[in-house]
Design an enzyme around this catalytic site. Sequence first.
Site, short mmCIF file in Angstrom:
data_model
loop_
_atom_site.label_atom_id
_atom_site.label_comp_id
_atom_site.label_asym_id
_atom_site.label_seq_id
_atom_site.Cartn_x
_atom_site.Cartn_y
_atom_site.Cartn_z
N ARG A 123 36.91 -32.14 13.83
CA ARG A 123 35.69 -32.50 12.82
C ARG A 123 35.27 -33.80 13.04
O ARG A 123 34.19 -34.24 12.47
CB ARG A 123 36.53 -32.44 11.59
CG ARG A 123 37.02 -31.00 11.00
CD ARG A 123 37.92 -31.25 10.00
NE ARG A 123 37.18 -31.91 8.65
CZ ARG A 123 36.80 -31.03 7.61
NH1 ARG A 123 36.83 -29.80 7.85
NH2 ARG A 123 36.13 -31.60 6.67
N TRP A 134 36.83 -40.60 9.47
CA TRP A 134 35.53 -41.02 9.85
C TRP A 134 34.95 -42.22 9.32
O TRP A 134 34.72 -42.10 8.19
CB TRP A 134 34.79 -39.78 9.90
CG TRP A 134 33.50 -39.60 10.58
CD1 TRP A 134 33.70 -39.17 12.11
CD2 TRP A 134 32.11 -39.87 10.49
NE1 TRP A 134 32.11 -39.27 12.81
CE2 TRP A 134 31.30 -39.47 11.64
CE3 TRP A 134 31.49 -40.28 9.31
CZ2 TRP A 134 30.02 -39.67 11.55
CZ3 TRP A 134 30.28 -40.29 9.41
CH2 TRP A 134 29.20 -39.93 10.72
N LYS A 146 21.15 -28.98 21.47
CA LYS A 146 22.43 -28.70 22.24
C LYS A 146 22.43 -29.73 23.20
O LYS A 146 23.70 -30.39 23.58
CB LYS A 146 22.38 -27.27 22.89
CG LYS A 146 23.08 -26.18 22.48
CD LYS A 146 24.19 -26.20 21.57
CE LYS A 146 24.26 -26.92 20.25
NZ LYS A 146 24.07 -26.36 18.82
N GLU A 171 23.03 -33.30 21.96
CA GLU A 171 24.44 -33.72 21.50
C GLU A 171 25.26 -33.94 22.22
O GLU A 171 26.28 -34.72 21.95
CB GLU A 171 24.72 -32.37 20.62
CG GLU A 171 24.19 -32.28 19.10
CD GLU A 171 24.77 -30.99 18.31
OE1 GLU A 171 25.65 -31.08 17.77
OE2 GLU A 171 24.53 -29.89 19.08
N CYS A 225 36.27 -36.46 7.76
CA CYS A 225 37.68 -36.83 7.58
C CYS A 225 38.47 -35.42 7.38
O CYS A 225 37.85 -34.59 6.78
CB CYS A 225 37.83 -37.47 6.31
SG CYS A 225 36.99 -39.05 6.20
N ASN A 252 39.14 -37.69 1.10
CA ASN A 252 37.80 -37.52 1.64
C ASN A 252 36.65 -37.63 0.54
O ASN A 252 36.85 -37.25 -0.28
CB ASN A 252 37.71 -36.16 2.16
CG ASN A 252 38.43 -35.74 3.25
OD1 ASN A 252 38.86 -36.69 4.12
ND2 ASN A 252 38.74 -34.32 3.67
N GLY A 253 35.72 -38.36 1.01
CA GLY A 253 34.37 -38.55 0.21
C GLY A 253 34.37 -40.25 0.01
O GLY A 253 34.71 -40.83 0.83
N LYS A 282 31.82 -32.35 12.94
CA LYS A 282 31.82 -31.08 12.96
C LYS A 282 31.33 -30.65 11.60
O LYS A 282 30.37 -29.91 11.35
CB LYS A 282 33.03 -30.20 13.14
CG LYS A 282 33.17 -28.70 13.09
CD LYS A 282 32.09 -28.27 14.27
CE LYS A 282 31.96 -26.84 14.13
NZ LYS A 282 31.00 -26.43 15.07
N HIS A 336 -1.62 -31.05 22.89
CA HIS A 336 -2.11 -31.83 21.46
C HIS A 336 -1.33 -33.22 21.70
O HIS A 336 -1.19 -33.82 20.85
CB HIS A 336 -1.96 -31.28 20.31
CG HIS A 336 -2.86 -30.02 20.05
ND1 HIS A 336 -4.05 -30.05 19.98
CD2 HIS A 336 -2.39 -28.85 20.05
CE1 HIS A 336 -4.70 -28.82 20.06
NE2 HIS A 336 -3.84 -27.95 19.96
N GLU A 370 16.63 -25.59 19.52
CA GLU A 370 18.00 -25.50 19.43
C GLU A 370 18.36 -26.00 21.07
O GLU A 370 19.49 -26.81 20.91
CB GLU A 370 18.35 -24.22 18.95
CG GLU A 370 19.83 -23.90 19.16
CD GLU A 370 20.79 -24.79 18.57
OE1 GLU A 370 20.49 -25.36 17.63
OE2 GLU A 370 22.05 -24.61 18.79
O1 M6R Z 1 28.44 -26.51 8.93
P1 M6R Z 1 26.99 -26.59 9.13
O2 M6R Z 1 26.48 -25.12 9.80
O3 M6R Z 1 26.51 -26.74 7.51
O4 M6R Z 1 26.46 -27.68 9.93
C1 M6R Z 1 24.91 -28.10 10.18
C2 M6R Z 1 24.84 -29.02 11.24
O5 M6R Z 1 25.54 -30.01 10.75
C3 M6R Z 1 25.37 -28.61 12.45
O6 M6R Z 1 24.77 -27.42 12.71
C4 M6R Z 1 25.17 -29.50 13.73
O7 M6R Z 1 23.70 -29.64 13.87
C5 M6R Z 1 25.80 -29.11 14.81
N1 M6R Z 1 26.39 -30.18 15.43
C6 M6R Z 1 24.94 -28.63 15.98
O8 M6R Z 1 25.55 -28.17 17.19
#
Ligand code: M6R
Length: 613
Positions: free
Chosen positions: A27, A74, A490, A493, A2, A100-101, A608, A509, A486
């Site tokens: 976000r 959100w 990417k 996502e 949010c 937020n929360g 985000k 394995h 990673e």
């Molecule tokens: O803000 P942060 O680096 O703590 O966020 C951690 C993860 O939520 C963040 O890296 C997430 O995996 C991304 N969407 C990756 O692209």
Amino acid sequence: MCGIVAYIGGQNATPIVLGGLKKLEYRGYDSAGIAVLQNGKIEIRRDAGKIDHLETLITQEPLEGNLGIGHTRWATHGAPNMQNAHPHISSNGEIVIVHNGIVENYLSLREELSAEGAVFRSETDTETIVLLIEHYYAVTQDLLRAVQETLKRIKGAHGIVVMSSREPDKLVAARLGNAGGIAIGRGNGEMFIASDLPAIVEHTHDITFLDSEQIAVVQKDGLTLQTLAGTPIEPIWNHIPWDPVSAEKGRYRHFMQKEIHEQVRSLSDTMVGRIDFDDYRIMLPDLHLTADEAQHIRKIFITACGTAYHAGLVGKILIEQIAHIPVEVMVASEFRYLDPIIDEGTVVLAISQSGETADTLAAMEEGRRKGAKLWSIVNAIGSQAMRGADGSISMQVGPEIGVASTKAFTAPILDLYMLAVYLADLRGELTDEKRHELVQDLLKVPTLAQKTLAREGEVKKIAAKYKDIRNILYLGRGINMPIAYEGALKLKEISYIHAEGYPAGEMKHGPIALIDQELPVLVIAPKDKWYEKMISQIEQAKARGGKVITIATEGDTLIPELANEVMWIPETPWLLSPVITSIPLQLFAYHIATLLGLDVDQPRNLAKSVTVE
Ligand code: M6R
């Protein structure tokens, strides 16, 4: 998750709040709303959907006034629809809140308020807060006191902004626990509030941040700050150097593409002020570390989530290889539940782009509770992970807007490399010659990144060939094993293609059973000590009919003969190769997703900043 934006001053709040909300779109959200005090009455426009839709509602029924609050939601409690969208208003229409929360005890509060005759118009937990404020306002006739009383009753972590038509000269903002930040910016006869800096840096760079259990009464000429218990506090004002332009897409189609290309600059920026060129020493003054303290570090425990966790996995190899300090890495969501072995010789190092990821902050708290020294590597200046640490390293890469993290992945790898060299130096582990060599290698990285980015067109062609795959296996070894994780993250996502990162040596394995013509394998095979072994992986995948995409070092003549596709990188010192091998993988994911017509910057279901557990 949010987002919150609020304004008080001499201008019309509506375009300022709406503009701020747009800057927070990255976000992640599923509904949006705004409340403005118009001619003494609170008017609300809100609905499910994007801010463009909210703007249309406002065009149809304009809002004008000098006091306003806005929110992107959100959904957690209740579906994303108009009734559940923020702002939420009291029964008498005089008090309105954005939040937020999560109110952990909202069911019992709802029962209590219902028993007193309150009528709920949404399924949200937030509505209990505004109805409680209304309840206490009836007794105290004072907004600040009503908010204070309410915050004593609600459980969980929260950031809120409240306004009332009965007290039109103020906004009340408060923070409890780690539910995301509340930043307050001061202008000339006007004040701005936001959960995240990109929403307000266009208006002011003069910012103070609320800590947990702090409440601010914000008026157009300033603010007064106090603890929840009422003790006055002097606000600390920070100058935030962010250039508002860096929060714009510029000539790029998406923020993600811009941020991938910005890496040449961000990799340089993260080194700024940290290299003493007279004797090639690393300086990390914000760690506040003495040589004696460095000698006594027995273990470093890295904790982080998602992409930041992958950077931490690379960091383990860097610190162990260069500084010879044992390192453990654990995802932050597990940290506080696994009773990690920590003592006063342990440093807990949190890595976070946003500095407000709930699990990462909770891991830091656990580290603190167990007596560890706390460090953080953070991008968002002034965030909780930065302020709550004993020492920190700022990524210095400017705002990252794309949900898929790119420049905030490669910068912390350089920060971890610098940390490793710094610790090794303080502990007397490095000869002058070795230190010079390590720092000279570091300085090559931005140019190597530039050379890799210059090959974007070739990667795009490969992406076009593979855009319709449904599965893919990424393999890496040694320091590039985390890059396989990673790269796969990417792709999944933003393209919603199932991608799995795997340690290459583990393929035999189990995962080898998956390989056939339908499952491409992406092999990270730079010229390093694992090269021969990666060649053997390529052969094994080919032997089973798999299509092989590789990352290879320029000048390699064997790989083009074996693999179906090659993404080239320049020759790179092995300890720094993860920074460079990750770039083609970012581009590959980006181009596949755009070729599929997907929303690269705001992929489905993702936020985000993940400010809830
Ligand atoms: O803000 P942060 O680096 O703590 O966020 C951690 C993860 O939520 C963040 O890296 C997430 O995996 C991304 N969407 C990756 O692209």
